[in-house]
Motif scaffolding. Structure first.
Motif, PDB file in Angstrom:
ATOM      1  N   UNK A 137     -53.546  13.552 -72.533  1.00  0.00           N
ATOM      2  CA  UNK A 137     -54.079  13.692 -70.926  1.00  0.00           C
ATOM      3  C   UNK A 137     -52.827  12.450 -70.614  1.00  0.00           C
ATOM      4  N   UNK A 138     -52.148  12.314 -69.179  1.00  0.00           N
ATOM      5  CA  UNK A 138     -51.526  10.927 -68.857  1.00  0.00           C
ATOM      6  C   UNK A 138     -51.255  11.528 -67.135  1.00  0.00           C
ATOM      7  N   UNK A 139     -50.942  10.414 -66.361  1.00  0.00           N
ATOM      8  CA  UNK A 139     -50.881  10.444 -65.025  1.00  0.00           C
ATOM      9  C   UNK A 139     -49.311  10.375 -64.665  1.00  0.00           C
ATOM     10  N   UNK A 140     -48.577  10.927 -63.279  1.00  0.00           N
ATOM     11  CA  UNK A 140     -47.267  10.637 -62.723  1.00  0.00           C
ATOM     12  C   UNK A 140     -47.576  10.946 -61.122  1.00  0.00           C
ATOM     13  N   UNK A 141     -46.598  10.968 -60.723  1.00  0.00           N
ATOM     14  CA  UNK A 141     -46.967  10.485 -59.406  1.00  0.00           C
ATOM     15  C   UNK A 141     -45.190  11.370 -58.962  1.00  0.00           C
ATOM     16  N   UNK A 142     -45.494  12.158 -57.444  1.00  0.00           N
ATOM     17  CA  UNK A 142     -44.874  12.979 -56.428  1.00  0.00           C
ATOM     18  C   UNK A 142     -44.511  12.358 -55.398  1.00  0.00           C
ATOM     19  N   UNK A 143     -42.972  12.148 -55.300  1.00  0.00           N
ATOM     20  CA  UNK A 143     -42.737  11.536 -53.946  1.00  0.00           C
ATOM     21  C   UNK A 143     -42.697  12.643 -52.705  1.00  0.00           C
ATOM     22  N   UNK A 144     -43.378  12.415 -51.940  1.00  0.00           N
ATOM     23  CA  UNK A 144     -43.019  13.386 -50.748  1.00  0.00           C
ATOM     24  C   UNK A 144     -42.992  12.602 -49.693  1.00  0.00           C
ATOM     25  N   UNK A 145     -42.350  13.968 -48.165  1.00  0.00           N
ATOM     26  CA  UNK A 145     -42.250  13.337 -46.767  1.00  0.00           C
ATOM     27  C   UNK A 145     -42.532  12.647 -46.659  1.00  0.00           C
ATOM     28  N   UNK A 146     -41.713  11.339 -45.886  1.00  0.00           N
ATOM     29  CA  UNK A 146     -42.352  10.118 -45.172  1.00  0.00           C
ATOM     30  C   UNK A 146     -43.380  10.875 -43.764  1.00  0.00           C
ATOM     31  N   UNK A 147     -44.338  11.216 -43.165  1.00  0.00           N
ATOM     32  CA  UNK A 147     -44.593  11.581 -42.615  1.00  0.00           C
ATOM     33  C   UNK A 147     -45.973  10.862 -41.716  1.00  0.00           C
ATOM     34  N   UNK A 148     -46.405  10.465 -40.956  1.00  0.00           N
ATOM     35  CA  UNK A 148     -48.024  10.082 -40.616  1.00  0.00           C
ATOM     36  C   UNK A 148     -48.714  11.141 -41.169  1.00  0.00           C
TER      37      UNK A 148
END
Length: 395
Positions: free
Chosen positions: A132-143
């Motif tokens: 088990x572990x975690x990671x992050x996804x970069x997503x579009x910069x919208x409000x």
């Protein structure tokens, strides 16, 4: 590395996609989520599911290019009839109608352990290896995305990072690299909180590996309550007194919850201490301590457990496969709405699962370790299978 053949005999329809996710299954999932059409559309929900999977498979290709890939084989055989590729705006609205739920439900229905006891590196002393572990996804910069997911702080003095991020915690089968379960939430939530939802997919006969930030009594008990066993790294500042020294140099100790100030509700663990020296990775060298629920030193020797722990790093390879090789290096998820972002992530997990199933079968037919099969070559082969293998699938 072993390459996958350009033509895979048992792929049909949209190649790998309809081989792993057949139309009948997709239709049942769509119906269960209430996305079935009330009238005939140019883009029925079934086709939109495959289109969203295609966006992940051909990432970061644009909408119209992906749809042309999906129907190229049908067009070549004259099977399209009067159907034509819709405008980009129609594809965008079709994605919105579908939403993320059918992709999430499809993943839950199909993300099962793949490895057998004959799969190299999948089992140790009869226990299936998971991490088990975690990671992050970069997503579009919208409000909308920022409101839903948040933006992590930045160490550059600006006060916030360049991208909105989604945090993902995953449970992975070490031997096959298959993601068995995942939780998605905004980056404000901690990894420990997310990983705490993954014991639902664990059970007896499994050994779960985890890094030091996850060691805590509530999370430990949540996993062991399922019948799974654990092998987790210990933070450097954690005190683990020797209650009984065992024959192999490990010892029994107790850990307590932070709320157990009187230390009346201990959890018994076995502690292993060792050093890594003369390793090519200087960052990995140094002192290590592990704790495990496997208390029998005779049956589960400390030296073997210490050597086994390095398998935890396989989950980092899984994240690299999905986020770098499959999605594309430094590619930001393009959806401008939170539901669209979740739809994209579930699609990437589904495509990775399909690729890993193909790799495992390829390795088994050639009596190889799945690690010997090239992920990038499998990805290319899967893309070819979608473009040139129309089978009986029809829009």
């Amino acid at each position: 590395m072993v390459r996958v053949a350009a033509s895979v005999s048992d792929l049909s329809g949209l190649g790998l996609l309809t081989w792993v996710y057949p139309p009948g299954l997709v239709d049942r999932v769509v119906a269960a989520c209430g996305r079935s059409e009330q009238r005939k559309r140019l883009l029925p929900a079934r086709l939109v599911v495959y289109f969203v999977l295609g966006l992940a498979l051909f990432s970061p290709a644009p909408y119209l290019e992906v749809m042309r890939h999906l129907v190229a084989g049908l067009r070549g055989l004259g099977l399209l009839g009067d159907w034509h590729v819709p405008a980009k705006s129609s594809l965008f609205r079709a994605r919105q109608r579908l939403g993320s739920e059918p992709l999430q439900v499809l993943f839950a229905a199909t993300a099962k352990p793949m490895a057998t006891e004959s799969t190299p590196g999948a089992f140790w002393r009869g226990l299936r290896l998971l991490a088990v572990d975690g990671t992050c996804w970069d997503v579009a910069d919208t409000e909308a995305n920022q409101a839903a997911f948040g933006r992590p702080g930045s160490g550059r003095g600006t006060g916030r990072s360049a991208f909105v991020q989604v945090r993902m915690a995953a449970l992975v089968e070490v031997g096959s690299h298959a993601v068995l379960d995942a939780e998605l939430v905004g980056c404000r939530a901690g990894e420990v909180t997310l990983v705490g939802r993954l014991p639902r997919s664990c059970g007896p006969g499994q050994l779960v590996l985890a890094d030091r930030e996850f060691l805590g009594v509530p999370l430990w008990r949540a996993f062991t309550a399922t019948g799974a066993d654990l092998l987790w790294r210990v933070p450097a500042n954690r005190v683990l007194p020797v209650r009984r020294l065992l024959r192999d140099g490990s010892w029994l100790s107790h850990i307590h919850a932070g709320t157990d100030g009187a230390k009346r509700d201990p959890v018994e663990v076995r502690v292993l201490a060792y050093q890594l020296k003369d390793t090519a990775d200087t960052a990995a060298a140094g002192d290590y301590r592990l704790v495990t629920s496997l208390l029998d030193a005779r049956r589960y020797p400390a030296r073997q457990l210490a050597a086994l722990y390095r398998e935890r790093w396989e989950i980092e390879s899984v994240f690299a496969e999905i986020k770098t090789q499959q999605r594309g290096a430094r590619v930001v998820l393009s959806s401008k709405t939170p539901d669209g972002v979740l739809q994209q992530i579930w699609a990437h997990l589904l495509v990775h699962h399909a690729l890993r199933e193909l790799m495992l079968r390829t390795a088994a037919t050639r009596q190889l370790d799945p690690d010997r099969v090239s992920f990038t070559e499998t990805l290319r082969s899967a893309r070819r299978s979608v473009t040139v293998t129309p089978g009986s699938f029809s829009p």
